[in-house]
Design an enzyme around this catalytic site. Structure first.
Site, PDB file in Angstrom:
ATOM      1  N   TYR A   1       0.952  -0.959   0.198  1.00 23.91           N
ATOM      2  CA  TYR A   1      -0.196   0.074  -0.081  1.00 23.91           C
ATOM      3  C   TYR A   1       0.977   1.251  -0.252  1.00 23.91           C
ATOM      4  O   TYR A   1       1.538   1.501   0.963  1.00 23.91           O
ATOM      5  CB  TYR A   1      -1.053   0.021   1.207  1.00 23.91           C
ATOM      6  CG  TYR A   1      -1.930   1.094   1.426  1.00 23.91           C
ATOM      7  CD1 TYR A   1      -2.023   2.151   0.319  1.00 23.91           C
ATOM      8  CD2 TYR A   1      -2.357   1.393   2.628  1.00 23.91           C
ATOM      9  CE1 TYR A   1      -2.883   3.142   0.691  1.00 23.91           C
ATOM     10  CE2 TYR A   1      -3.281   2.291   3.028  1.00 23.91           C
ATOM     11  CZ  TYR A   1      -3.358   3.458   1.890  1.00 23.91           C
ATOM     12  OH  TYR A   1      -4.396   4.493   2.225  1.00 23.91           O
TER      13      TYR A   1
ATOM     14  N   LYS B   1      -1.773  -1.534  -3.801  1.00 23.48           N
ATOM     15  CA  LYS B   1      -2.729  -0.262  -3.980  1.00 23.48           C
ATOM     16  C   LYS B   1      -1.717   0.958  -4.231  1.00 23.48           C
ATOM     17  O   LYS B   1      -0.923   1.131  -3.293  1.00 23.48           O
ATOM     18  CB  LYS B   1      -3.823  -0.066  -2.869  1.00 23.48           C
ATOM     19  CG  LYS B   1      -4.416   1.233  -2.753  1.00 23.48           C
ATOM     20  CD  LYS B   1      -5.190   1.589  -1.589  1.00 23.48           C
ATOM     21  CE  LYS B   1      -5.730   2.809  -1.332  1.00 23.48           C
ATOM     22  NZ  LYS B   1      -6.373   3.106  -0.023  1.00 23.48           N
TER      23      LYS B   1
END
Length: 300
Positions: free
Chosen positions: A138, A167
């Site tokens: 992330y 992400k």
């Protein structure tokens, strides 16, 4: 490792709490049902909009169990990890795997600014602690103060078997595209992390997005994804343009307060944020959010 399920709009689900700042189980169960009915293909427990940094470990475990139980395998439930120390991240990863998480998402350490070697060994150690669990990186430079490099992501993707995706919340579409370009040979799953760039991210090869909007307008954000997958490129772009003014209206409020504000405006019983954050008071910011939601047909 099968990663076919890792795709679509994943919602970083809000965490409804009571007056004692404990998770409100019924409200959380209701929110799980609401986002699934809205078309999301995954739930991220304790992401940034889930206020992970406010929640104690035992409460995280209770919340994860509630979400996994309520989802009932309709969609995968991922678990977000935002701790600084490698030791704590490993502990949380093992807890998540033991309680039914379909995967974990790991934010780069906050406050510190580790070297590339330190970051590689940090993520590698976490992944190796849960070898049968898919791990998503992330990247959120706006919150932690630095970005993961494309070189780092490329190396992790190719050298650590169960680091299978990420992400990217950089908001830099060139960087998102680089993450995709450098890992496309191994099926690495890159998600856009900005609601306003879901269409653009998918045009570059992203498999979906981790989208705050799924909490309060899931039908709009999933419409972008569904139309894109169906090959309706113009329809997907128009859906993106319909969503963007609503999403941008959130920026005037304190992060991450606006997600609960907008959920409440839509009639959801989202409750208050953890203190020191407070609900957005009546005034221009809240009025602007309401106005854009009305334009988008979200308020009756």
């Amino acid at each position: 490792m099968n990663t076919d399920f890792i795709k679509g709009v994943i919602v970083p689900i809000i965490t409804p709490i009571d007056g004692e700042e404990q998770i409100d189980e019924q409200k959380l169960r209701d929110q799980v049902d609401y986002v699934i009915a809205g078309g999301v293909l995954g739930i991220l427990a304790f992401g940034s909009n889930g206020e992970f940094y406010m929640v104690e470990e035992d409460e995280m475990e209770r919340g994860l169990k509630i979400m996994v139980s309520q989802a009932q395998d309709r969609v995968p439930v991922y678990f977000g990890i935002g701790a600084i120390s490698t030791k704590k991240c490993i502990r949380l990863a093992k807890m998540a795997a033991a309680n039914g998480a379909a995967g974990i998402s790991v934010l780069q350490p906050m406050f510190l600014k580790p070297t590339e070697t330190e970051l590689f060994e940090h993520f590698q150690a976490i992944a190796q602690a849960v070898p049968d669990t898919p791990v998503l990186l992330y990247n959120n430079p706006g919150r932690v103060g630095y970005t993961m490099s494309a070189n780092l992501v490329q190396r992790l993707a190719h050298e650590v078997e169960n680091i299978v995706g990420m992400k990217d919340t950089s908001g830099d579409i060139t960087q998102t595209a680089e993450f995709i370009r450098r890992t496309r040979d191994i099926g690495f799953k890159v998600f856009g992390g900005k609601d306003t760039l879901l269409y653009a991210s998918m045009c570059h090869g992203a498999v979906g997005g981790v989208c705050t909007a799924g909490n309060f307008m899931p039908e709009l954000i999933t419409d972008i994804y569904d139309k894109y997958i169906a090959g309706d490129m113009q329809g997907a772009l128009e859906a993106q343009f319909k969503l963007n003014p609503v999403r941008l209206a959130m920026d005037g409020a304190s992060f991450p307060v606006a997600a609960k504000d907008m959920a409440i405006l839509r009639g959801r019983d989202a409750g208050l944020p953890y203190k020191p954050n407070l609900a957005t008071p009546k005034g221009p910011v809240l009025d602007h959010m309401r106005e854009e939601m009305e334009k988008a047909g979200l308020l009756s």
